[in-house]
Design a protein around this motif. Structure first.
Motif, short mmCIF file in Angstrom:
data_model
loop_
_atom_site.label_atom_id
_atom_site.label_comp_id
_atom_site.label_asym_id
_atom_site.label_seq_id
_atom_site.Cartn_x
_atom_site.Cartn_y
_atom_site.Cartn_z
N PRO A 177 0.79 -1.24 0.00
CA PRO A 177 0.00 0.00 0.00
C PRO A 177 0.83 1.30 0.00
O PRO A 177 0.32 2.33 -0.40
N LEU A 178 2.11 1.21 0.42
CA LEU A 178 2.89 2.44 0.50
C LEU A 178 4.02 2.48 -0.53
O LEU A 178 4.66 1.46 -0.80
N HIS A 179 4.26 3.64 -1.08
CA HIS A 179 5.38 3.85 -1.99
C HIS A 179 6.66 4.01 -1.16
O HIS A 179 6.61 4.14 0.05
N THR A 180 7.84 3.99 -1.80
CA THR A 180 9.11 4.16 -1.07
C THR A 180 9.13 5.48 -0.30
O THR A 180 9.76 5.58 0.75
N CYS A 181 8.42 6.48 -0.80
CA CYS A 181 8.40 7.79 -0.14
C CYS A 181 7.45 7.81 1.05
O CYS A 181 7.39 8.79 1.78
N GLY A 182 6.68 6.73 1.25
CA GLY A 182 5.77 6.66 2.39
C GLY A 182 4.34 7.06 2.05
O GLY A 182 3.46 6.97 2.90
N THR A 183 4.12 7.51 0.82
CA THR A 183 2.78 7.92 0.42
C THR A 183 1.95 6.70 0.03
O THR A 183 2.47 5.74 -0.55
N GLN A 184 0.65 6.75 0.34
CA GLN A 184 -0.26 5.68 -0.05
C GLN A 184 -0.42 5.67 -1.57
O GLN A 184 -0.67 6.72 -2.18
#
Ligand SMILES: [Zn+2]
Length: 277
Positions: free
Chosen positions: A236-243
């Motif tokens: 659910p999360l990208h490497t940047c921490g965004t959903q």
């Protein structure tokens, strides 16, 4: 006895891979389990084939770091493989090692095992070496469409050549190491037949790898990171921490299932070709 030796060898390799950060904890348990079945039931020939895949793919994922900079976020996972990746890549192969236990006289488990590994090896070599292609890849479903490096479903000349090599290495070893009294066993008086068999496994591996790209271009789950404005396999999360937001494909068909399908497609191709030759 062989099962116990297989267990010890699998445990040792899983531990070393965990220490080298090629596997995380769940990946190490999965590798110990898969390795025990393949080493313990198959024996050393099966072990060499599996280790050829495991060692070359771990090494290639670390190589050419400079060329891969910024690409890691495109792939859903980093260098540390987890249980899903281990079963996705080795599950079908382990299944054929188990079949060898029930049908020790049959050649088919070895052919299926080799084809499953040829497919995932072809796919891994293509992914890891394809980034060296000087030009960006094109979509397998639409060769006029140029896409960013690392995009699922993208293929390049270099990547395709790498998949051919990755598959051929397994094909060659599969024929050289074929169990004695096996239809695949090497015999200098049947060199022609041997060459056909190498080609058969190699072709099956490439077919599996192409099927992998095809799924990546069509029904594999793809997501989008609104912060980076990028397409990604991560959820659910990208490497940047965004959903990440689902943009296309079947949500259940993640990269691990695509790898599983890649090896299964390689096996089916090998069995069809075995029937032909
Ligand atoms: Zn992001």
């Amino acid at each position: 006895m062989q099962l116990l030796l297989g267990f010890i060898l699998a445990l040792l390799i899983a531990y070393l891979a965990y220490r080298a950060h090629s596997l995380n904890k769940s990946g190490a348990y999965a590798a110990a389990f898969t390795g025990t079945i393949i080493f313990g039931i198959g024996g050393w020939e099966w072990a060499i084939l599996l280790l050829t895949f495991f060692i070359t793919s771990s090494a290639l994922s670390r190589a050419f770091k400079k060329q891969k900079q910024g690409l890691d976020e495109k792939f859903s996972k980093g260098h540390e493989r987890d249980a899903g990746q281990v079963f996705g890549n080795g599950g079908v192969a382990a299944l054929f090692a188990a079949l060898h236990f029930f049908y020790p006289e049959s050649t088919l488990p070895w052919v299926g095992f080799a084809a499953a590994l040829a497919a995932v090896n072809a796919d891994t070599w293509a992914t890891e070496l394809g980034v060296l292609n000087p030009h960006p890849p094109r979509m397998i479903t639409n060769l006029t469409k140029v896409v960013e490096k690392g995009t699922s479903g993208g293929i390049s000349l270099f990547g395709t050549f790498a998949s051919l090599l990755g598959s051929a290495v397994i094909g060659l070893l599969a024929v050289l190491l074929a169990p004695a009294d096996n239809a695949l066993s090497t015999n200098y008086f049947h060199l022609h037949r041997t060459q056909v068999q190498v080609l058969l496994i190699t072709a099956a591996g490439i077919a599996g790898s192409l099927f992998d790209s095809f799924l990546g271009a069509t029904v594999q789950a793809m997501y989008f990171c609104p912060k980076d404005n990028k397409e990604t396999e991560k959820h659910p999360l990208h490497t940047c921490g965004t959903q990440t937001i689902h943009i296309r494909g079947w949500t259940w068909l993640d990269n691990d299932w695509v790898n599983f399908a890649c090896s299964a497609f390689g096996v089916i191709t090998s069995l069809l070709l075995t029937g032909l030759f």
